[in-house]
Design a protein around this motif. Structure first.
Motif, PDB file in Angstrom:
ATOM      1  N   SER A   1       3.022   2.074  -3.355  1.00 51.06           N
ATOM      2  CA  SER A   1       1.753   1.354  -3.345  1.00 51.06           C
ATOM      3  C   SER A   1       2.030  -0.090  -2.935  1.00 51.06           C
ATOM      4  CB  SER A   1       1.098   1.403  -4.721  1.00 51.06           C
ATOM      5  OG  SER A   1       1.831   0.605  -5.634  1.00 51.06           O
TER       6      SER A   1
ATOM      7  N   THR B   1       0.554   2.638   4.670  1.00 52.15           N
ATOM      8  CA  THR B   1      -0.278   3.771   4.314  1.00 52.15           C
ATOM      9  C   THR B   1      -0.073   4.907   5.297  1.00 52.15           C
ATOM     10  OG1 THR B   1      -2.088   2.854   5.583  1.00 52.15           O
ATOM     11  CG2 THR B   1      -2.048   2.336   3.232  1.00 52.15           C
TER      12      THR B   1
ATOM     13  N   ARG C   1      -4.210   6.715   2.705  1.00 49.31           N
ATOM     14  CA  ARG C   1      -3.697   6.655   1.334  1.00 49.31           C
ATOM     15  C   ARG C   1      -2.203   6.354   1.370  1.00 49.31           C
ATOM     16  NH1 ARG C   1      -5.223  12.525  -0.010  1.00 49.31           N
ATOM     17  NH2 ARG C   1      -3.481  12.474   1.344  1.00 49.31           N
ATOM     18  N   PRO C   2      -1.705   5.654   0.357  1.00 52.71           N
ATOM     19  CA  PRO C   2      -0.256   5.485   0.285  1.00 52.71           C
ATOM     20  C   PRO C   2       0.416   6.847   0.166  1.00 52.71           C
ATOM     21  CG  PRO C   2      -1.362   3.990  -1.233  1.00 52.71           C
ATOM     22  CD  PRO C   2      -2.408   4.921  -0.689  1.00 52.71           C
TER      23      PRO C   2
ATOM     24  N   ALA D   1       3.001   7.310  -5.208  1.00 51.12           N
ATOM     25  CA  ALA D   1       2.713   6.231  -6.141  1.00 51.12           C
ATOM     26  C   ALA D   1       3.747   5.115  -6.054  1.00 51.12           C
ATOM     27  CB  ALA D   1       2.646   6.780  -7.564  1.00 51.12           C
TER      28      ALA D   1
END
Length: 131
Positions: free
Chosen positions: A25, A13, A18-19, A22
């Protein structure tokens, strides 16, 4: 160009929690790692059981696949990268590899010396017959 000055493992992360995007993930990263690990394992079984390869090259092929398997596990599951935030992890891994190498090499050395010091069976039988 990215603003991150260091490497990130798949699924890591960002500092905000947040990663990064997309595609990285945790689910996708672990699934990719699992797919690669299963693929390398299946390839290893195929290499060991096929007659299509040159037989003396099979051990080398298995060694290459084993090293690739270790790489997949280090990157996708243990998140070992070359970034500055992973320095302690890389040093711990290197130290662990050093210890394992010393234990294995020392064990082989001791066993080789013990094997050289053993009495040959013919001399042992002659010793037994004399008494």
């Amino acid at each position: 160009m990215t603003t991150t000055p260091y490497d990130r493992a798949p699924g890591d992360t960002s500092p905000s929690g947040r990663p990064q995007d997309a595609e990285t993930s945790p689910f996708v990263a672990y699934t990719t790692g699992l797919f690669l690990a299963v693929l390398l394992t299946a390839t290893s079984f195929w290499v060991a059981n096929t007659s299509l390869l040159w037989p003396p090259g099979v051990p080398l092929g298995l060694a290459v696949l084993a090293i690739a398997q270790m790489g997949v596990h280090l990157v996708f599951f243990l998140h070992i990268t070359t970034g500055p935030d992973n320095t302690n992890n890389v040093l711990a891994l290197a130290f662990g590899m050093l210890i394992v190498t010393l234990v294995v090499a020392g064990s082989l050395w001791i066993m080789a010396n013990l094997n050289d010091s053993m009495m040959p069976p013919a001399e042992l039988m002659n010793l037994h017959m004399q008494h």
